[in-house]
Design a protein around this motif. Structure first.
Motif, mmCIF file in Angstrom:
data_model
loop_
_atom_site.group_PDB
_atom_site.id
_atom_site.type_symbol
_atom_site.label_atom_id
_atom_site.label_comp_id
_atom_site.label_asym_id
_atom_site.label_seq_id
_atom_site.Cartn_x
_atom_site.Cartn_y
_atom_site.Cartn_z
ATOM 1 N N MET A 152 30.898 27.195 46.445
ATOM 2 C CA MET A 152 32.347 26.407 46.050
ATOM 3 C C MET A 152 32.851 26.853 44.812
ATOM 4 O O MET A 152 34.173 27.722 44.573
ATOM 5 N N TRP A 153 31.882 27.097 43.630
ATOM 6 C CA TRP A 153 32.753 27.872 42.071
ATOM 7 C C TRP A 153 32.847 28.981 42.390
ATOM 8 O O TRP A 153 33.319 29.337 41.663
ATOM 9 N N SER A 154 32.247 30.173 43.317
ATOM 10 C CA SER A 154 32.214 31.243 42.478
ATOM 11 C C SER A 154 33.210 31.454 43.964
ATOM 12 O O SER A 154 34.461 32.397 43.310
ATOM 13 N N THR A 155 34.485 30.582 44.638
ATOM 14 C CA THR A 155 35.309 31.139 45.198
ATOM 15 C C THR A 155 36.452 30.433 44.244
ATOM 16 O O THR A 155 37.552 31.371 43.999
ATOM 17 N N LEU A 156 36.306 29.633 43.831
ATOM 18 C CA LEU A 156 36.921 29.088 42.719
ATOM 19 C C LEU A 156 37.379 29.886 41.722
ATOM 20 O O LEU A 156 37.732 30.417 41.297
ATOM 21 N N GLY A 157 36.204 30.449 41.211
ATOM 22 C CA GLY A 157 36.507 31.634 40.016
ATOM 23 C C GLY A 157 37.159 32.988 40.509
ATOM 24 O O GLY A 157 37.743 33.741 40.097
ATOM 25 N N ILE A 158 37.067 33.723 41.690
ATOM 26 C CA ILE A 158 37.443 34.754 42.474
ATOM 27 C C ILE A 158 39.036 34.646 42.361
ATOM 28 O O ILE A 158 40.359 35.249 42.792
ATOM 29 N N ILE A 217 41.225 32.192 40.808
ATOM 30 C CA ILE A 217 41.186 32.140 39.161
ATOM 31 C C ILE A 217 41.753 33.727 38.863
ATOM 32 O O ILE A 217 42.531 34.494 38.036
ATOM 33 N N VAL A 218 40.769 34.503 39.163
ATOM 34 C CA VAL A 218 41.112 36.388 39.031
ATOM 35 C C VAL A 218 42.297 36.654 39.887
ATOM 36 O O VAL A 218 42.572 37.179 38.370
#
Length: 78
Positions: free
Chosen positions: A1-7, A9-10
């Motif tokens: 979940m957090w990796s998806t959000l980070g991607i 955002i980038v």
């Protein structure tokens, strides 16, 4: 979940940095190419972040050229 959000955002930051100059220069073709490549990259990155198996492009080439390789091998061995 957090990796998806980070991607995501980038990706948004990249869009905010690149798209205004493309629009200002009226580079519609470059904007389309940029968009397509960004969507592919973000999609593959999200899949990788969610531990979804992504096939290797070399495997696809191997499948496509295998019949030709087999034909040449059989012709040379005859």
């Amino acid at each position: 979940m957090w990796s998806t959000l980070g991607i995501v955002i980038v990706a948004i930051l990249i869009i905010m940095a690149e798209v205004p100059s493309l629009l200002k220069n009226k580079a519609k073709r470059e904007l389309w190419v940029f968009s397509v490549l960004l969507v592919i990259g973000v999609g593959l990155s999200i899949a990788r972040g969610l531990n979804i198996s992504i096939p290797n492009p070399l495997d696809v080439l191997s499948i496509v050229y295998k019949p030709f390789s087999d034909l040449l091998t059989s012709m040379l061995n005859s």
